[in-house]
Design a protein around this motif. Structure first.
Motif, mmCIF file in Angstrom:
data_model
loop_
_atom_site.group_PDB
_atom_site.id
_atom_site.type_symbol
_atom_site.label_atom_id
_atom_site.label_comp_id
_atom_site.label_asym_id
_atom_site.label_seq_id
_atom_site.Cartn_x
_atom_site.Cartn_y
_atom_site.Cartn_z
ATOM 1 N N ALA A 1 1.011 -1.571 0.018
ATOM 2 C CA ALA A 1 0.194 -0.213 0.085
ATOM 3 C C ALA A 1 0.947 1.363 0.031
ATOM 4 N N ASP A 2 1.849 0.806 0.299
ATOM 5 C CA ASP A 2 2.640 2.332 0.186
ATOM 6 C C ASP A 2 3.482 2.933 -1.197
ATOM 7 N N ARG A 3 3.108 1.959 -1.516
ATOM 8 C CA ARG A 3 3.938 2.482 -3.532
ATOM 9 C C ARG A 3 2.508 2.745 -4.010
ATOM 10 N N ALA A 4 1.850 4.364 -4.548
ATOM 11 C CA ALA A 4 0.208 3.779 -4.751
ATOM 12 C C ALA A 4 1.295 4.114 -6.370
ATOM 13 N N PRO A 5 -0.088 3.490 -6.903
ATOM 14 C CA PRO A 5 0.231 3.364 -8.204
ATOM 15 C C PRO A 5 -0.193 4.601 -9.233
ATOM 16 N N ASP A 6 0.948 4.547 -10.340
ATOM 17 C CA ASP A 6 0.602 6.275 -11.356
ATOM 18 C C ASP A 6 0.048 5.314 -12.579
ATOM 19 N N PRO A 7 -0.418 6.276 -12.946
ATOM 20 C CA PRO A 7 -0.477 6.166 -14.024
ATOM 21 C C PRO A 7 0.310 5.881 -15.246
ATOM 22 N N LEU A 8 0.021 4.905 -16.017
ATOM 23 C CA LEU A 8 1.687 4.370 -17.090
ATOM 24 C C LEU A 8 0.830 4.313 -18.609
ATOM 25 N N PRO A 9 1.401 4.678 -19.394
ATOM 26 C CA PRO A 9 1.178 4.168 -20.740
ATOM 27 C C PRO A 9 1.004 3.679 -21.367
ATOM 28 N N GLY A 10 0.217 3.048 -22.335
ATOM 29 C CA GLY A 10 -0.683 1.965 -22.667
ATOM 30 C C GLY A 10 -1.171 1.411 -22.318
ATOM 31 N N TRP A 11 -1.478 1.383 -20.689
ATOM 32 C CA TRP A 11 -2.611 0.449 -19.599
ATOM 33 C C TRP A 11 -3.685 1.563 -19.047
ATOM 34 N N THR A 12 -5.098 0.958 -18.723
ATOM 35 C CA THR A 12 -6.038 0.861 -18.002
ATOM 36 C C THR A 12 -6.054 0.064 -16.989
ATOM 37 N N LEU A 13 -6.389 1.821 -15.419
ATOM 38 C CA LEU A 13 -5.900 0.995 -13.478
ATOM 39 C C LEU A 13 -7.082 1.505 -13.641
ATOM 40 N N GLY A 14 -7.475 -0.312 -12.540
ATOM 41 C CA GLY A 14 -7.988 -0.196 -11.521
ATOM 42 C C GLY A 14 -7.733 -0.231 -10.155
ATOM 43 N N VAL A 15 -7.196 0.372 -9.074
ATOM 44 C CA VAL A 15 -6.671 0.176 -7.540
ATOM 45 C C VAL A 15 -7.841 -0.119 -7.196
ATOM 46 N N SER A 16 -7.853 -1.098 -6.132
ATOM 47 C CA SER A 16 -8.525 -0.902 -5.134
ATOM 48 C C SER A 16 -8.643 -0.100 -3.169
ATOM 49 N N ALA A 17 -8.863 -0.213 -2.742
ATOM 50 C CA ALA A 17 -8.475 0.065 -1.695
ATOM 51 C C ALA A 17 -7.019 -0.788 -1.259
ATOM 52 N N ALA A 18 -6.775 -0.314 -0.111
ATOM 53 C CA ALA A 18 -5.748 -0.453 1.099
ATOM 54 C C ALA A 18 -6.073 -1.126 1.856
ATOM 55 N N VAL A 19 -5.786 -3.166 1.789
ATOM 56 C CA VAL A 19 -6.654 -3.468 2.748
ATOM 57 C C VAL A 19 -5.356 -4.320 3.228
ATOM 58 N N ALA A 20 -5.446 -4.721 4.482
ATOM 59 C CA ALA A 20 -5.275 -6.241 4.840
ATOM 60 C C ALA A 20 -5.089 -7.155 4.625
ATOM 61 N N PRO A 21 -3.983 -8.652 4.577
ATOM 62 C CA PRO A 21 -4.279 -9.522 3.932
ATOM 63 C C PRO A 21 -5.650 -10.096 3.074
ATOM 64 N N HIS A 22 -6.188 -10.244 4.922
ATOM 65 C CA HIS A 22 -7.171 -10.988 4.099
ATOM 66 C C HIS A 22 -8.829 -10.427 3.922
ATOM 67 N N ASP A 23 -8.424 -9.569 3.188
ATOM 68 C CA ASP A 23 -9.221 -8.557 2.631
ATOM 69 C C ASP A 23 -8.747 -8.771 1.105
ATOM 70 N N TRP A 24 -7.831 -9.636 0.821
ATOM 71 C CA TRP A 24 -7.329 -9.313 -0.788
ATOM 72 C C TRP A 24 -8.371 -10.266 -1.681
ATOM 73 N N PRO A 25 -9.461 -11.240 -1.358
ATOM 74 C CA PRO A 25 -10.405 -11.134 -2.263
ATOM 75 C C PRO A 25 -11.527 -10.009 -2.321
ATOM 76 N N ALA A 26 -11.421 -9.824 -1.723
ATOM 77 C CA ALA A 26 -12.621 -8.346 -1.836
ATOM 78 C C ALA A 26 -12.207 -7.162 -2.473
ATOM 79 N N ALA A 27 -10.553 -7.066 -2.154
ATOM 80 C CA ALA A 27 -9.469 -6.370 -2.834
ATOM 81 C C ALA A 27 -9.361 -6.026 -4.025
ATOM 82 N N ASP A 28 -9.654 -7.301 -4.892
ATOM 83 C CA ASP A 28 -9.670 -7.311 -5.938
ATOM 84 C C ASP A 28 -11.401 -7.896 -6.567
ATOM 85 N N THR A 29 -12.185 -7.310 -5.817
ATOM 86 C CA THR A 29 -13.355 -7.457 -6.647
ATOM 87 C C THR A 29 -13.091 -6.036 -7.401
#
Length: 493
Positions: free
Chosen positions: A355-383
């Motif tokens: 979470a401390d490496r905030a993604p920035d826009p990248l040329p050629g890509w469209t990005l969707g970013v989740s909220a910062a979560v604890a490991p047990h919430d990884w599936p929800a973050a993927d959604t």
């Protein structure tokens, strides 16, 4: 003539020096060569300056050493021939105070031996000529550094695109004005960019690549050079071994070699090494350990410290162009986002990022970013990331983040909210396509076109599905209160 001992400064074109109006230098003998260069300036009144020249100099003299009877013998011929033998680039003769004009015999000797002869007028000092050369060198060095810096930035940007290897080779070929090619471990051309040279040059470059490729395309065996150069039919060739001996080779063919070219190609070689290499490190061992523990039943929060963080975001990415990203493109994306936890699946790449490496826009890509979560919430973050990516594609936004913030829906106890959602949405939940279409359509404020883009279906398909949802639910989807209640319910299933 010996090759000059090239100094660590860029050379100065003789034509650039002659163009300086403050010097008023004039070429009065010797060949007119647009590519003639000066590497440094030296002043000497020796009758034989040969022992004191390194080659490439603009030699300045006022003719103090010239004897009175020099014009009737071979003095000037001997003098000029020794300068040429030492590799001198040009001769500058200062007019006044010793000589009112340049001796005609010296002009003739320079013509005979092909040495450019410059007349230095009385108002121009030798130190002024030397200072002008250093100024031109500094300007050339600054231009070279700027060119190298711009090339480094463009190559790094190309390496993070969905097609990193072709993009990087295209950028390199453009920067060099030639041809760039990546050879595989077996010697085959994997990718190339720029204008392909003739067969003789291409074959010579492939042969040069074999010089730097380890025997068998792998590590081990006797030591081998990491780079090699050659010139064939006036084309400059260079080959660079990539990585730690995996057999990949970068080859370049250019019509000329410009200052900074080697640095630019070296940057490209490093980036290609990262894209084609196999990273075996302590970090890789930690990731392997984390994977094994997960497979053996350890909870995510237990293995998260091995991966590098306690809170994480999930990034879902799709390339802007057609086609699915390959493993190299996915790896390059992960490197750009600062994580090696990459999962290319179909047309989407998922990256687990601290979470401390905030993604920035990248040329050629469209990005969707989740909220910062604890490991047990990884599936929800993927959604969350998947929904953010769908909205980003529909709105043509390079990067869209899921925004976690308290809402009125949070005032309802989760169990009651889930029970209400199951009852309300029961007619459509048996049809996942209908549920997802309704969710996306509501999130995009009822836009048919944007929903079609987000779901990669035809807009008529969207209309048919929404009509079907309205029928099954027995409600009016144009009513904002209905939409609000359905949106609330969809968030709890």
């Amino acid at each position: 003539m010996p090759d000059p001992a090239v100094p660590p400064t860029p050379p100065v074109l003789l034509t650039s020096l002659l163009a300086r109006e403050d010097l008023s230098l004039r070429r009065i003998a010797g060949p007119v060569d647009a590519d003639a260069v000066v590497h440094w300036v030296h002043t000497s009144e020796m009758a034989d300056p040969y022992p004191y020249l390194l080659g490439g100099e603009l030699l300045l003299t006022a003719g103090v050493h010239i004897p009175e009877a020099a014009g009737s013998g071979t003095y000037f011929d001997d003098y000029v021939s020794r300068i040429v033998a030492a590799g001198g680039a040009a001769l500058g003769f200062g007019v006044a105070p010793v000589h009112d004009t340049v001796p005609r015999a010296l002009v003739a000797a320079c013509e005979t031996h092909g040495l450019p002869l410059l007349e230095v007028p009385p108002q121009t000092t030798f130190s002024g000529v030397a200072r002008a050369v250093w100024q031109l060198m500094a300007q050339a060095r600054l231009a070279e550094l700027r060119r190298v810096t711009e090339a480094q930035q463009s190559l790094a940007s190309a390496a993070s695109r969905p097609d990193p290897v072709p993009s990087l080779l295209r950028q390199l070929a453009q920067r060099l004005g030639g041809w760039a090619v990546l050879y595989g471990p077996e010697g085959a051309e994997i990718a190339g960019a720029g204008r392909r040279p003739g067969e003789e040059v291409a074959s010579s470059l492939a042969a040069l690549a074999r010089v730097v490729r380890p025997a068998g395309g792998g590590s081990g065996g006797p030591p081998h050079p990491t780079s090699a150069t050659d010139t064939v039919s006036g084309t400059h060739l260079a080959a660079y071994a990539l990585g730690a001996g995996h057999g990949f080779v970068l080859g370049v063919a250019t019509p000329q070699r410009a200052p900074g070219d080697h640095t630019v190609v070296s940057v490209a070689a490093v980036l290609l090494s990262l894209l084609t290499g196999e990273q075996q490190s302590g970090t890789g061992a930690a990731r392997s350990s984390a994977l094994v523990r997960l497979l053996l039943g350890a909870p995510p929060e237990e293995v998260a410290p091995l991966l590098g963080g306690e809170r994480w975001v999930v990034v879902r990415a799709r390339p802007d162009g057609a086609g699915a990203p390959d493993a190299v493109a996915a790896s390059a994306l992960g490197a750009a986002l600062g994580s090696a936890l990459v999962d290319p699946a179909g047309g989407v790449v998922r990256v687990l990022v601290p979470a401390d490496r905030a993604p920035d826009p990248l040329p050629g890509w469209t990005l969707g970013v989740s909220a910062a979560v604890a490991p047990h919430d990884w599936p929800a973050a993927d959604t969350q990331a998947a929904r953010a990516l769908a909205r980003a594609r529909a709105t043509r936004t390079p990067l869209l983040r899921h925004g976690p913030r308290p809402a009125f829906a949070d005032l309802v106890p989760p169990d009651e909210a889930a029970a209400h959602a199951r009852t309300l949405l029961a007619p459509v939940t048996a049809h996942p396509a209908l549920t997802e279409t309704l969710r996306t359509w509501l999130s995009l404020h009822g836009s048919w076109d944007r929903t079609a883009v987000a779901l990669s279906v035809h807009r008529n398909t969207v209309r048919q599905r929404i009509t079907r949802c309205a029928t099954l639910l027995g409600t009016d989807l144009e009513d904002p209160d209905v939409r609000m209640e359905l949106w609330f319910a969809l968030r709890h299933i």
